[in-house]
Scaffold this motif. Structure first.
Motif, PDB file in Angstrom:
ATOM      1  N   ARG A  48      -0.696   8.899  -3.472  1.00 59.59           N
ATOM      2  CA  ARG A  48      -0.150   9.948  -4.325  1.00 59.59           C
ATOM      3  C   ARG A  48       0.730  10.944  -3.567  1.00 59.59           C
ATOM      4  NH1 ARG A  48      -2.247   8.866  -9.036  1.00 59.59           N
ATOM      5  NH2 ARG A  48      -4.417   8.311  -9.308  1.00 59.59           N
ATOM      6  N   GLN A  49       0.640  10.930  -2.228  1.00 58.07           N
ATOM      7  CA  GLN A  49       1.453  11.869  -1.453  1.00 58.07           C
ATOM      8  C   GLN A  49       1.758  11.327  -0.057  1.00 58.07           C
ATOM      9  OE1 GLN A  49      -2.128  14.819  -0.088  1.00 58.07           O
ATOM     10  NE2 GLN A  49      -1.036  15.390  -1.911  1.00 58.07           N
ATOM     11  N   GLU A  63       4.764  15.081  -2.728  1.00 54.90           N
ATOM     12  CA  GLU A  63       4.134  14.297  -3.794  1.00 54.90           C
ATOM     13  C   GLU A  63       4.978  13.067  -4.103  1.00 54.90           C
ATOM     14  OE1 GLU A  63       1.118  14.952  -5.119  1.00 54.90           O
ATOM     15  OE2 GLU A  63       0.990  16.652  -3.756  1.00 54.90           O
ATOM     16  N   SER A  66       7.983   8.206  -9.022  1.00 57.76           N
ATOM     17  CA  SER A  66       8.405   6.820  -9.194  1.00 57.76           C
ATOM     18  C   SER A  66       9.765   6.545  -8.561  1.00 57.76           C
ATOM     19  CB  SER A  66       8.460   6.482 -10.684  1.00 57.76           C
ATOM     20  OG  SER A  66       9.377   7.337 -11.322  1.00 57.76           O
ATOM     21  N   SER A  98       2.524  -1.145  -8.087  1.00 55.53           N
ATOM     22  CA  SER A  98       1.591  -0.066  -7.739  1.00 55.53           C
ATOM     23  C   SER A  98       1.574   0.202  -6.242  1.00 55.53           C
ATOM     24  CB  SER A  98       0.177  -0.439  -8.202  1.00 55.53           C
ATOM     25  OG  SER A  98      -0.250  -1.614  -7.529  1.00 55.53           O
ATOM     26  N   TRP A 100       3.666   0.944  -2.353  1.00 59.82           N
ATOM     27  CA  TRP A 100       4.819   1.570  -1.726  1.00 59.82           C
ATOM     28  C   TRP A 100       5.246   0.731  -0.535  1.00 59.82           C
ATOM     29  CZ3 TRP A 100       7.692   5.824  -3.082  1.00 59.82           C
ATOM     30  CH2 TRP A 100       7.242   6.508  -4.204  1.00 59.82           C
ATOM     31  N   PRO A 141      -4.110   9.062  -0.674  1.00 58.17           N
ATOM     32  CA  PRO A 141      -4.456   8.982  -2.115  1.00 58.17           C
ATOM     33  C   PRO A 141      -4.527  10.338  -2.754  1.00 58.17           C
ATOM     34  CG  PRO A 141      -6.237   8.112  -0.715  1.00 58.17           C
ATOM     35  CD  PRO A 141      -5.173   8.618   0.173  1.00 58.17           C
TER      36      PRO A 141
END
Length: 141
Positions: A48-49, A63, A66, A98, A100, A141
């Motif tokens: 998430r970051q 943060e 998308s 989902s 990166w 996360p």
């Protein structure tokens, strides 16, 4: 020759039926109760970051959304690195599904993922360090 081909196909079908993967069915668990004890792997928590853990920007948190993240010294970069060893457009973090991924954009000094220099875009797992010059960052996360 026809018999050898039929035999090879038959062996392939038999071997394929023995090598099933995934979670066992209820019928398989009834026949073999020890299958129930094998817990499926825990689901991975998505990142998430991005957190800078070393370097001039240590403690910086960005943060994840998308859209891709451009890393480098250029002012148009999403995360502008104050690092003499970073190129203007050094690397790019981008989402795919989902997960990166990170890719080096032809930088002079290279981008390292977990100690290995990138030669192509690779998936990044949370907690694995990404090093660009003196700057180290990781997904969390």
């Amino acid at each position: 020759m026809v018999l050898s081909i039929v035999g090879a196909i038959r062996r392939d079908l038999v071997v394929g039926s023995r090598n099933r993967t995934g979670t066992p069915s209820a019928r398989q668990i009834r026949k073999n109760p020890e299958l129930e004890k094998q817990a499926p792997a825990p689901a991975k928590v998505p990142a998430r970051q991005v957190v800078v853990t070393e370097g001039p920007l240590r403690g910086t948190v960005l943060e994840l959304a998308s859209s891709p993240i451009l890393l480098g010294r250029a002012q148009e970069a999403t995360l502008v690195l104050d690092d003499d060893y970073a190129s203007g457009r050094h690397a790019r973090l981008f989402p795919q599904g989902s997960r990166w991924f990170i890719e080096d954009l032809g930088s002079t000094n290279g981008t390292f993922l977990g100690g290995s220099q990138l030669t192509r875009a690779l998936p990044v797992e949370p907690g694995v360090p990404i090093r660009i010059g003196k700057t180290v960052l990781e997904l969390r996360p």
